[in-house]
Design a protein around this motif. Structure first.
Motif, PDB file in Angstrom:
ATOM      1  N   HIS A   2       2.574  -2.172 -15.067  1.00  0.00           N
ATOM      2  CA  HIS A   2       3.657  -1.719 -14.207  1.00  0.00           C
ATOM      3  C   HIS A   2       4.399  -2.916 -13.620  1.00  0.00           C
ATOM      4  CE1 HIS A   2       2.052   2.354 -14.436  1.00  0.00           C
ATOM      5  NE2 HIS A   2       0.847   1.833 -14.234  1.00  0.00           N
ATOM      6  N   SER A   3       5.696  -2.742 -13.430  1.00  0.00           N
ATOM      7  CA  SER A   3       6.493  -3.846 -12.893  1.00  0.00           C
ATOM      8  C   SER A   3       6.125  -4.099 -11.437  1.00  0.00           C
ATOM      9  CB  SER A   3       7.982  -3.524 -13.008  1.00  0.00           C
ATOM     10  OG  SER A   3       8.348  -2.530 -12.076  1.00  0.00           O
ATOM     11  N   LEU A   7       5.400  -1.577  -8.035  1.00  0.00           N
ATOM     12  CA  LEU A   7       4.215  -1.702  -7.193  1.00  0.00           C
ATOM     13  C   LEU A   7       4.597  -2.005  -5.745  1.00  0.00           C
ATOM     14  CD1 LEU A   7       1.960  -3.820  -9.595  1.00  0.00           C
ATOM     15  CD2 LEU A   7       1.842  -1.353  -9.205  1.00  0.00           C
ATOM     16  N   PHE A   8       5.509  -2.953  -5.567  1.00  0.00           N
ATOM     17  CA  PHE A   8       5.923  -3.367  -4.231  1.00  0.00           C
ATOM     18  C   PHE A   8       6.636  -2.220  -3.507  1.00  0.00           C
ATOM     19  CE2 PHE A   8       8.433  -5.594  -1.035  1.00  0.00           C
ATOM     20  CZ  PHE A   8       7.499  -6.496  -0.528  1.00  0.00           C
ATOM     21  N   GLU A   9       7.397  -1.423  -4.254  1.00  0.00           N
ATOM     22  CA  GLU A   9       8.160  -0.316  -3.667  1.00  0.00           C
ATOM     23  C   GLU A   9       7.256   0.754  -3.067  1.00  0.00           C
ATOM     24  OE1 GLU A   9      11.207   3.300  -5.017  1.00  0.00           O
ATOM     25  OE2 GLU A   9      10.669   1.720  -6.435  1.00  0.00           O
ATOM     26  N   ILE A  10       6.148   1.053  -3.761  1.00  0.00           N
ATOM     27  CA  ILE A  10       5.328   2.177  -3.310  1.00  0.00           C
ATOM     28  C   ILE A  10       4.141   1.740  -2.444  1.00  0.00           C
ATOM     29  CG2 ILE A  10       5.994   3.591  -5.265  1.00  0.00           C
ATOM     30  CD1 ILE A  10       2.453   2.397  -5.221  1.00  0.00           C
ATOM     31  N   ALA A  11       3.863   0.445  -2.393  1.00  0.00           N
ATOM     32  CA  ALA A  11       2.714  -0.040  -1.618  1.00  0.00           C
ATOM     33  C   ALA A  11       2.999   0.044  -0.124  1.00  0.00           C
ATOM     34  CB  ALA A  11       2.382  -1.474  -2.002  1.00  0.00           C
ATOM     35  N   TYR A  12       1.974   0.430   0.649  1.00  0.00           N
ATOM     36  CA  TYR A  12       2.087   0.439   2.095  1.00  0.00           C
ATOM     37  C   TYR A  12       1.950  -1.000   2.612  1.00  0.00           C
ATOM     38  CZ  TYR A  12       1.312   5.491   1.710  1.00  0.00           C
ATOM     39  OH  TYR A  12       1.407   6.811   1.383  1.00  0.00           O
ATOM     40  N   LYS A  13       2.323  -1.217   3.848  1.00  0.00           N
ATOM     41  CA  LYS A  13       2.304  -2.561   4.433  1.00  0.00           C
ATOM     42  C   LYS A  13       0.900  -3.172   4.382  1.00  0.00           C
ATOM     43  CE  LYS A  13       3.745  -5.009   8.614  1.00  0.00           C
ATOM     44  NZ  LYS A  13       4.325  -4.859   9.972  1.00  0.00           N
ATOM     45  N   LYS A  14      -0.112  -2.377   4.726  1.00  0.00           N
ATOM     46  CA  LYS A  14      -1.481  -2.914   4.737  1.00  0.00           C
ATOM     47  C   LYS A  14      -1.956  -3.230   3.310  1.00  0.00           C
ATOM     48  CE  LYS A  14      -3.664   1.668   4.764  1.00  0.00           C
ATOM     49  NZ  LYS A  14      -4.591   2.572   5.494  1.00  0.00           N
ATOM     50  N   GLU A  15      -1.449  -2.473   2.310  1.00  0.00           N
ATOM     51  CA  GLU A  15      -1.828  -2.731   0.918  1.00  0.00           C
ATOM     52  C   GLU A  15      -1.185  -4.023   0.422  1.00  0.00           C
ATOM     53  OE1 GLU A  15      -2.287   2.034  -0.188  1.00  0.00           O
ATOM     54  OE2 GLU A  15      -0.458   0.935  -0.704  1.00  0.00           O
ATOM     55  N   LYS A  16       0.045  -4.277   0.832  1.00  0.00           N
ATOM     56  CA  LYS A  16       0.712  -5.530   0.464  1.00  0.00           C
ATOM     57  C   LYS A  16      -0.025  -6.720   1.074  1.00  0.00           C
ATOM     58  CE  LYS A  16       5.263  -3.327   0.159  1.00  0.00           C
ATOM     59  NZ  LYS A  16       6.580  -3.162   0.794  1.00  0.00           N
ATOM     60  N   ALA A  17      -0.458  -6.551   2.333  1.00  0.00           N
ATOM     61  CA  ALA A  17      -1.202  -7.623   3.006  1.00  0.00           C
ATOM     62  C   ALA A  17      -2.535  -7.879   2.295  1.00  0.00           C
ATOM     63  CB  ALA A  17      -1.443  -7.244   4.473  1.00  0.00           C
ATOM     64  N   ALA A  18      -3.196  -6.790   1.873  1.00  0.00           N
ATOM     65  CA  ALA A  18      -4.469  -6.943   1.156  1.00  0.00           C
ATOM     66  C   ALA A  18      -4.250  -7.642  -0.178  1.00  0.00           C
ATOM     67  CB  ALA A  18      -5.099  -5.565   0.932  1.00  0.00           C
ATOM     68  N   GLU A  30       0.597 -12.542  -7.102  1.00  0.00           N
ATOM     69  CA  GLU A  30       0.701 -11.430  -6.156  1.00  0.00           C
ATOM     70  C   GLU A  30       0.842 -10.099  -6.886  1.00  0.00           C
ATOM     71  OE1 GLU A  30       3.512 -11.833  -3.036  1.00  0.00           O
ATOM     72  OE2 GLU A  30       2.629 -13.695  -2.259  1.00  0.00           O
ATOM     73  N   GLU A  31       1.502 -10.126  -8.042  1.00  0.00           N
ATOM     74  CA  GLU A  31       1.664  -8.896  -8.822  1.00  0.00           C
ATOM     75  C   GLU A  31       0.307  -8.385  -9.295  1.00  0.00           C
ATOM     76  OE1 GLU A  31       3.800  -7.283 -12.933  1.00  0.00           O
ATOM     77  OE2 GLU A  31       4.266  -9.285 -12.163  1.00  0.00           O
TER      78      GLU A  31
END
Length: 222
Positions: A2-3, A7-18, A30-31
């Motif tokens: 997946h692009s 991934l970045f569009e649907i991830a929640y803030k805490k998931e991006k931080a993780a 990061e991808e």
């Protein structure tokens, strides 16, 4: 694969931080790190399904926000429309005073034609209470409007009791029944009448005229 944008569009803030922490700790991009995190969140369902679900949630949320904004805009517009008065309408304001209550009654009112010309009403009305004084003030502006041949009339007053009472066929205080009938009969002689409540601070001129009438009674020689 997946692009990263998906991934970045649907991830929640805490998931991006993780994902960022995982990338730093394991020398991952990061991808790749975010994909690991989201796969763990998805659990048994495919990551593509999680992406589809999250995108649909975002669409639904955006739709709800748009609907709320539209409802607020419609409410604002309706409020503006209610506040707008037909430029061909005559305008009237009424107010009655009684000092003490019950006591000497003063009647105040204004009648303005569509061109802006205004006539004032101010006179003593004997003894009575504040409700009777308010009714007599309403009757006075109605009579003035009929005499002036006003076709469309918008009347403003700060007595919600009187405005509600005159628009009912039955009920209300028995002491006001005669005044109610008089006012209702006058209203039927006009083609278009609207009664609107306003707060006292927006009825200053009519109030001043009613108070003026009471003061004139007090100043009159015995």
């Amino acid at each position: 694969m997946h692009s990263y944008d998906d991934l970045f569009e649907i991830a929640y803030k805490k998931e991006k931080a993780a994902g960022r922490r995982l990338a730093k700790a394991n020398a991952l991009s990061e991808e790749a790190a975010l994909q690991v995190v989201l796969k763990a969140v998805a659990g048994e369902i495919p990551l593509s399904d999680l992406i589809a679900i999250r995108k649909q949630e975002k669409t639904n949320a955006a739709t709800r926000i748009a609907v709320r904004k539209q409802l607020k805009a419609d409410a604002r517009q309706k409020k503006l429309e209610v506040g707008q008065v037909d430029p061909t309408a005559w305008l009237a304001w009424f107010d009655g005073a009684s000092h003490p209550n019950p006591g000497k009654m003063g009647i105040g009112g204004l009648l303005k034609d569509p061109s802006g010309n205004t006539s004032h009403i101010s006179f003593a009305a004997g003894l009575g209470d504040s409700s009777e004084a308010e009714y007599l003030a309403l009757i006075a502006v109605l009579e003035a409007a009929i005499h002036a041949r006003a076709d469309k009339l918008v009347i403003y007053g700060d007595s919600q009791v009187i405005i509600n009472d005159v628009q009912t066929k039955n009920g209300g205080a028995a002491i006001l029944s005669e005044q109610r009938q008089r006012a209702q009969k006058l209203i039927t002689q006009l083609k278009d009448v609207t009664l609107t409540w306003i707060p006292r601070e927006k009825n200053i001129m009519a109030d001043a005229l009613s108070q003026q009438a009471v003061k004139m009674i007090a100043a009159a020689p015995m």
